[in-house]
Design an enzyme around this catalytic site. Structure first.
Site, PDB file in Angstrom:
ATOM      1  N   ALA A  73       0.832  -1.211   0.000  1.00 56.05           N
ATOM      2  CA  ALA A  73       0.000   0.000   0.000  1.00 56.05           C
ATOM      3  C   ALA A  73       0.858   1.250   0.000  1.00 56.05           C
ATOM      4  CB  ALA A  73      -0.919   0.005   1.224  1.00 56.05           C
ATOM      5  N   CYS A  74       0.338   2.287  -0.646  1.00 53.13           N
ATOM      6  CA  CYS A  74       0.931   3.620  -0.579  1.00 53.13           C
ATOM      7  C   CYS A  74      -0.208   4.607  -0.391  1.00 53.13           C
ATOM      8  CB  CYS A  74       1.732   3.924  -1.837  1.00 53.13           C
ATOM      9  SG  CYS A  74       0.710   3.971  -3.309  1.00 53.13           S
ATOM     10  N   GLN A  75       0.048   5.884  -0.554  1.00 56.24           N
ATOM     11  CA  GLN A  75      -1.011   6.866  -0.371  1.00 56.24           C
ATOM     12  C   GLN A  75      -1.975   6.866  -1.551  1.00 56.24           C
ATOM     13  OE1 GLN A  75      -1.421   8.321   2.434  1.00 56.24           O
ATOM     14  NE2 GLN A  75      -3.142   9.619   1.929  1.00 56.24           N
ATOM     15  N   LEU A  89      -4.157   4.237   0.322  1.00 54.07           N
ATOM     16  CA  LEU A  89      -4.773   4.501   1.625  1.00 54.07           C
ATOM     17  C   LEU A  89      -5.626   5.764   1.607  1.00 54.07           C
ATOM     18  CD1 LEU A  89      -1.773   3.602   3.981  1.00 54.07           C
ATOM     19  CD2 LEU A  89      -3.741   2.177   3.361  1.00 54.07           C
TER      20      LEU A  89
END
Length: 288
Positions: A180-182, A208
Site C-alpha cells: 500500500a501507498c497513499q 490509503l
C-alpha cells in the site's frame, strides 16, 4: 480473493467492468521504470562571471518521463490482467489483515507515514525524503519547491536502492504481502517485488487515501485521506480532501480555515504597510 483464503474472489473472477475500471485508474498513477528508477538529469553551465550553476534539463526529462509513464502503464496493466498482482479495496485489505493475519507493507515516504499508518503494518519506503546535502540535491530541492512544492508540501523524494534487500530481510518470497501507498505508487513496488520472485502480492487499489476510517485500524494523528497533503494548500484548507471533509463536517470545519486565510491576508497587509512606512522613513532621511 482466493489466495487470501477467506472468501474474496481471485482477480480472474472479478467482473469485466471492475477490471476495466482498475486498468483505467492506472492512468492517474505515478509511473516509474522499475529497472531504472527515475532521476533528474542535470547539466552544468558556466556563466559569464565564471560561476557554476546546476540546471535541470527540463525538455529531456519530460520526454523521458513520458516514455517511462507509457511503458510502466503497459507493464502494470499486464500484471493486473494476468493476475500476477491482485487488487484489494482498502476495506478488503482491512478484512485480510484482521481475518488472515496478512502483512501490510507500507511503501510511503516518511512525510505521509508519520501522519497515519495501519496498526501492525511494516514500513519500508520505496521513495523517501532526500536528506543528503550536495549541489545536485540542493538544486533538486529548490526546483521541487519552486515547481509547486511550496503549495502542495510534497518534498523532493529519492528512490531507496536498498528497498528490495530490506523487504527480503523481513519477508520470505512465499509471503502474502499487501502493498500500500497513499495513492498508486505501490504498483511500482509490486513490480519490483514480483521481478524479485514474490508471487503472493496484493495491491491496495487507489491507496490509503481511498480508505474510510472504518476500513482499516488506523494509528497516527491524521485520517488516511489527509496523510498525503501539505504545504500552503493544507494550511488554507484548499485541497480536495479537505473540501470533502468540510462538506461532511459542516461550517465549524470551514471556519477554521477561513480564519487562517483572514490571518494570512491581515499579516500580508501589515507587512505591506510596514514596508511602506520604512520606505517613507528612508525618503525623509534622504530629504534631510
Amino acid at each position: 480473493m482466493g489466495a487470501l483464503s477467506f472468501g474474496f474472489s481471485p482477480l480472474n473472477a472479478v467482473t469485466t467492468s471492475s477490471k476495466q475500471q482498475t486498468l483505467k485508474n492506472l492512468g492517474t498513477a505515478h509511473f516509474f521504470n522499475s529497472t531504472n528508477m527515475p532521476s533528474f538529469n542535470f547539466r552544468t553551465q558556466q556563466n559569464c562571471r565564471g560561476g557554476i550553476r546546476m540546471q535541470v534539463v527540463e525538455e529531456e526529462y519530460e520526454v523521458q518521463q513520458a516514455k517511462d509513464m507509457a511503458a510502466a502503464k503497459k507493464r502494470w496493466e499486464a500484471m493486473i490482467r494476468d493476475g500476477k498482482v491482485k487488487f484489494l479495496t482498502p476495506r478488503e485489505a482491512g478484512y485480510a489483515i484482521q481475518l488472515s493475519n496478512k502483512v501490510l507493507l507500507d511503501v510511503r515516504p516518511s512525510t505521509e507515514r508519520k501522519k497515519a499508518w495501519v496498526k501492525g503494518s511494516t514500513w519500508i519506503p520505496l521513495f523517501d525524503v532526500e536528506n543528503s546535502i550536495d549541489a545536485v540535491n540542493l538544486s533538486r530541492k529548490m526546483t521541487n519547491f519552486m515547481m509547486g512544492g511550496w503549495w502542495s508540501g510534497v518534498p523532493a523524494l529519492a528512490y531507496d536502492n536498498k528497498f528490495l534487500s530490506k523487504v527480503q530481510e523481513k519477508f520470505p518470497k512465499d509471503s502474502d504481502l499487501i502493498v500500500a501507498c497513499q495513492k498508486d505508487r505501490s504498483l511500482a513496488a509490486c513490480e519490483l517485488l514480483y521481478n524479485a520472485g514474490y508471487r503472493n502480492l496484493f495491491w491496495v487499489q487507489e491507496g490509503l487515501e481511498a480508505a474510510e476510517e472504518e476500513d482499516l485500524d488506523r494509528e497516527g494523528p491524521q485520517p488516511f485521506k489527509l496523510a498525503g497533503i501539505g504545504g500552503v494548500s493544507e494550511f488554507l484548507g484548499w485541497t480536495d480532501q479537505q473540501r470533502a471533509a468540510a462538506a461532511k463536517e459542516g461550517w465549524g470545519y470551514r471556519l477554521v480555515f477561513t480564519g487562517r486565510l483572514l490571518g494570512v491576508i491581515l499579516a500580508a497587509d501589515a507587512l505591506f504597510f510596514g514596508a511602506q512606512q520604512v520606505g517613507r522613513y528612508i525618503q525623509d532621511l534622504r530629504a534631510h
